[in-house]
Write a protein that holds these residues in place. Structure first.
Motif, PDB file in Angstrom:
ATOM      1  N   ILE A 134       4.777 -13.511  -1.370  1.00  0.00           N
ATOM      2  CA  ILE A 134       4.483 -12.217  -1.155  1.00  0.00           C
ATOM      3  C   ILE A 134       4.458 -11.546  -2.826  1.00  0.00           C
ATOM      4  O   ILE A 134       5.403 -11.807  -3.735  1.00  0.00           O
ATOM      5  CB  ILE A 134       5.529 -11.394  -0.585  1.00  0.00           C
ATOM      6  N   VAL A 135       3.248 -11.220  -3.222  1.00  0.00           N
ATOM      7  CA  VAL A 135       2.929 -10.707  -4.465  1.00  0.00           C
ATOM      8  C   VAL A 135       2.895  -9.092  -4.418  1.00  0.00           C
ATOM      9  O   VAL A 135       1.893  -8.691  -3.777  1.00  0.00           O
ATOM     10  CB  VAL A 135       1.666 -11.331  -5.018  1.00  0.00           C
ATOM     11  N   VAL A 136       3.644  -8.362  -5.161  1.00  0.00           N
ATOM     12  CA  VAL A 136       3.611  -6.870  -5.411  1.00  0.00           C
ATOM     13  C   VAL A 136       2.548  -6.632  -6.610  1.00  0.00           C
ATOM     14  O   VAL A 136       3.226  -7.088  -7.661  1.00  0.00           O
ATOM     15  CB  VAL A 136       4.865  -6.086  -5.338  1.00  0.00           C
ATOM     16  N   VAL A 137       1.606  -6.017  -6.642  1.00  0.00           N
ATOM     17  CA  VAL A 137       0.639  -5.813  -7.647  1.00  0.00           C
ATOM     18  C   VAL A 137       0.424  -4.384  -7.896  1.00  0.00           C
ATOM     19  O   VAL A 137       0.260  -3.608  -6.784  1.00  0.00           O
ATOM     20  CB  VAL A 137      -0.699  -6.639  -7.376  1.00  0.00           C
ATOM     21  N   ASP A 138       0.619  -4.180  -9.088  1.00  0.00           N
ATOM     22  CA  ASP A 138       0.270  -2.535  -9.389  1.00  0.00           C
ATOM     23  C   ASP A 138      -1.087  -2.037  -9.087  1.00  0.00           C
ATOM     24  O   ASP A 138      -1.282  -0.743  -8.404  1.00  0.00           O
ATOM     25  CB  ASP A 138       0.774  -2.124 -10.731  1.00  0.00           C
ATOM     26  N   GLY A 139      -2.115  -2.818  -9.260  1.00  0.00           N
ATOM     27  CA  GLY A 139      -3.526  -2.471  -8.874  1.00  0.00           C
ATOM     28  C   GLY A 139      -3.920  -1.028  -9.620  1.00  0.00           C
ATOM     29  O   GLY A 139      -3.670  -0.693 -10.786  1.00  0.00           O
ATOM     30  N   LEU A 140      -4.591  -0.411  -8.755  1.00  0.00           N
ATOM     31  CA  LEU A 140      -5.194   0.887  -9.268  1.00  0.00           C
ATOM     32  C   LEU A 140      -4.184   2.149  -8.792  1.00  0.00           C
ATOM     33  O   LEU A 140      -4.670   3.464  -9.250  1.00  0.00           O
ATOM     34  CB  LEU A 140      -6.310   1.196  -8.603  1.00  0.00           C
ATOM     35  N   SER A 141      -3.107   1.975  -8.375  1.00  0.00           N
ATOM     36  CA  SER A 141      -2.150   3.177  -8.187  1.00  0.00           C
ATOM     37  C   SER A 141      -0.702   2.707  -8.143  1.00  0.00           C
ATOM     38  O   SER A 141      -0.409   2.063  -7.086  1.00  0.00           O
ATOM     39  CB  SER A 141      -2.530   3.869  -6.872  1.00  0.00           C
ATOM     40  N   SER A 142      -0.096   2.527  -9.265  1.00  0.00           N
ATOM     41  CA  SER A 142       1.343   2.044  -9.361  1.00  0.00           C
ATOM     42  C   SER A 142       2.212   3.165  -8.545  1.00  0.00           C
ATOM     43  O   SER A 142       3.102   2.693  -8.011  1.00  0.00           O
ATOM     44  CB  SER A 142       1.957   2.325 -10.866  1.00  0.00           C
ATOM     45  N   LEU A 143       1.736   4.542  -8.420  1.00  0.00           N
ATOM     46  CA  LEU A 143       2.435   5.212  -7.598  1.00  0.00           C
ATOM     47  C   LEU A 143       2.723   4.755  -5.798  1.00  0.00           C
ATOM     48  O   LEU A 143       3.678   4.922  -5.401  1.00  0.00           O
ATOM     49  CB  LEU A 143       1.772   6.683  -7.455  1.00  0.00           C
ATOM     50  N   ALA A 144       1.529   4.177  -5.399  1.00  0.00           N
ATOM     51  CA  ALA A 144       1.493   3.665  -4.260  1.00  0.00           C
ATOM     52  C   ALA A 144       2.659   2.710  -4.027  1.00  0.00           C
ATOM     53  O   ALA A 144       2.991   2.566  -2.834  1.00  0.00           O
ATOM     54  CB  ALA A 144       0.153   3.183  -3.665  1.00  0.00           C
ATOM     55  N   VAL A 145       2.445   1.827  -5.079  1.00  0.00           N
ATOM     56  CA  VAL A 145       3.498   0.516  -5.166  1.00  0.00           C
ATOM     57  C   VAL A 145       4.872   1.021  -4.993  1.00  0.00           C
ATOM     58  O   VAL A 145       5.612   0.735  -4.244  1.00  0.00           O
ATOM     59  CB  VAL A 145       3.224  -0.435  -6.216  1.00  0.00           C
ATOM     60  N   GLU A 146       5.281   2.031  -5.995  1.00  0.00           N
ATOM     61  CA  GLU A 146       6.852   2.273  -6.190  1.00  0.00           C
ATOM     62  C   GLU A 146       7.116   3.092  -4.816  1.00  0.00           C
ATOM     63  O   GLU A 146       8.297   3.140  -4.620  1.00  0.00           O
ATOM     64  CB  GLU A 146       6.514   3.438  -7.423  1.00  0.00           C
ATOM     65  N   GLN A 147       6.166   3.913  -3.969  1.00  0.00           N
ATOM     66  CA  GLN A 147       6.593   4.755  -2.872  1.00  0.00           C
ATOM     67  C   GLN A 147       6.705   3.776  -1.829  1.00  0.00           C
ATOM     68  O   GLN A 147       7.518   4.154  -0.702  1.00  0.00           O
ATOM     69  CB  GLN A 147       5.708   6.112  -2.865  1.00  0.00           C
ATOM     70  N   ASN A 148       5.759   2.945  -1.568  1.00  0.00           N
ATOM     71  CA  ASN A 148       5.546   2.343  -0.213  1.00  0.00           C
ATOM     72  C   ASN A 148       6.040   0.863  -0.143  1.00  0.00           C
ATOM     73  O   ASN A 148       6.189   0.498   1.090  1.00  0.00           O
ATOM     74  CB  ASN A 148       4.110   2.428   0.299  1.00  0.00           C
ATOM     75  N   THR A 149       6.121   0.295  -1.036  1.00  0.00           N
ATOM     76  CA  THR A 149       6.585  -1.177  -1.122  1.00  0.00           C
ATOM     77  C   THR A 149       7.914  -1.625  -0.418  1.00  0.00           C
ATOM     78  O   THR A 149       7.816  -2.591   0.604  1.00  0.00           O
ATOM     79  CB  THR A 149       6.394  -1.864  -2.583  1.00  0.00           C
ATOM     80  N   LEU A 150       8.857  -0.780  -0.783  1.00  0.00           N
ATOM     81  CA  LEU A 150      10.245  -1.049  -0.206  1.00  0.00           C
ATOM     82  C   LEU A 150      10.305  -0.773   1.181  1.00  0.00           C
ATOM     83  O   LEU A 150      10.739  -1.590   2.262  1.00  0.00           O
ATOM     84  CB  LEU A 150      11.246  -0.355  -0.811  1.00  0.00           C
ATOM     85  N   PRO A 151       9.822   0.633   1.819  1.00  0.00           N
ATOM     86  CA  PRO A 151       9.929   0.649   3.367  1.00  0.00           C
ATOM     87  C   PRO A 151       8.902  -0.400   4.046  1.00  0.00           C
ATOM     88  O   PRO A 151       9.472  -0.518   5.131  1.00  0.00           O
ATOM     89  CB  PRO A 151       9.375   2.005   3.349  1.00  0.00           C
ATOM     90  N   PHE A 152       7.787  -0.765   3.569  1.00  0.00           N
ATOM     91  CA  PHE A 152       6.985  -1.711   4.277  1.00  0.00           C
ATOM     92  C   PHE A 152       7.589  -2.992   4.278  1.00  0.00           C
ATOM     93  O   PHE A 152       7.755  -3.652   5.399  1.00  0.00           O
ATOM     94  CB  PHE A 152       5.490  -1.787   3.926  1.00  0.00           C
ATOM     95  N   LEU A 153       8.301  -3.367   3.170  1.00  0.00           N
ATOM     96  CA  LEU A 153       8.943  -4.893   3.272  1.00  0.00           C
ATOM     97  C   LEU A 153       9.990  -4.865   4.280  1.00  0.00           C
ATOM     98  O   LEU A 153      10.533  -5.988   4.730  1.00  0.00           O
ATOM     99  CB  LEU A 153       9.235  -5.403   1.801  1.00  0.00           C
TER     100      LEU A 153
END
Length: 291
Positions: A134-153
């Motif tokens: 599982i690779v978490v990538v900032d991409g074009l929105s670091s906001l999306a990663v910071e807000q949604n990664t933990l609850p999804f995982l």
């Protein structure tokens, strides 16, 4: 106040002409039925548009808070399924900064030499045979990663890690990887170096004017450098105002199981995770599209 004055206030003409289609805004974030002020958009809608545009720009240019994300991910209970060293691996693409990342998409698809060496050393030291990276990538929105990664995982781990609900889960997971200045395809580089069977990339999607916080998920079986998007399955718009974390996790696990059974992904792997729901609706005659 005189009755005449009250009557004048009640019948006072406003500069905004309402559009009857504005009721559709109860069902979508799209800008529908905004009305007009003369020949222009009403001021409140213009200001809302400018705010959304500014939020999209901020999402693209903001840097990922690696320290906070790492702290959050350490709350996950991956220890039962991961290798002995379960601390997230911090990696970086060949794009040295944000400006380079935006101008050179090809640099964001490959690991820089230091990150490549880190994964090679991990593979040699642990001789892993991982089912999933599982690779978490900032991409074009670091906001999306910071807000949604933990609850999804957190929703996904109930399917992957042994627990009271699913005690027979046997997925062997690679250490989580957090990657800066990355594109979707960089997951293939990680997958190949870790010798994982497949890779799941969580990436901040290109912000829209109503969705600066949208998280995308890309699954690739047998990821290796050079694969095109035809070899990937995508689940997009994972966020509170879009696809829920529980539903995204259910779909992701379905695709993961199918990929492992069929040894493939992409255009040859169809998402039939909703077939049972459709058949149930057909049986109960609740689906107006089929009835």
């Amino acid at each position: 106040m005189s009755e005449k004055k009250k009557s004048l206030q009640q019948h006072q003409v406003t500069p905004v002409t309402e559009n009857p289609w504005h009721k559709l805004n109860d069902f979508t974030d799209a800008r529908i039925g905004l009305g007009r002020a003369g020949v222009s958009v009403p001021t409140k809608h213009l200001l809302a548009f400018q705010l959304a545009h500014a939020q999209a720009i901020d999402a693209v240019h903001s840097t990922l808070n690696i320290e906070k994300l790492t702290t959050d991910l350490n709350k996950l209970d991956w220890a039962q399924a991961c290798a002995p060293d379960c601390a997230p691996l911090i990696l970086h693409s060949r794009a040295k900064d944000r400006a380079t990342y935006l101008q050179r998409p090809d640099y964001g698809r490959l690991l820089n030499p230091e990150s490549a060496k880190k994964l090679d050393e991990h593979r040699v030291q642990n001789t892993p045979q991982y089912d999933l990276a599982i690779v978490v990538v900032d991409g074009l929105s670091s906001l999306a990663v910071e807000q949604n990664t933990l609850p999804f995982l957190q929703a996904l781990q109930t399917y992957l890690v042994p627990n009271s609900v699913h005690p027979d889960n046997t997925w062997k997971l690679a250490p989580l990887c957090i990657l800066e200045q990355g594109r979707v395809a960089i997951g293939d580089d990680v997958c190949e170096r870790l010798h994982a069977s497949c890779v799941l990339v969580l990436v901040g999607e290109r912000p829209g004017l109503s969705s600066p916080d949208s998280l995308g998920l890309y699954l690739t079986w047998g990821g290796k450098v050079g694969l095109t998007d035809a070899y990937r399955n995508c689940i997009s718009n994972i966020r509170p105002a879009g696809l829920s974390y529980q539903e995204a996790a259910r779909k992701a696990f379905y695709l993961l199981n199918e990929a492992h059974q069929l040894k493939l992904s992409g255009v040859n792997l169809k998402d039939r995770s909703d077939d049972d729901l459709i058949n149930q609706d057909r049986t109960t005659k609740n689906n107006f599209l089929i009835a």
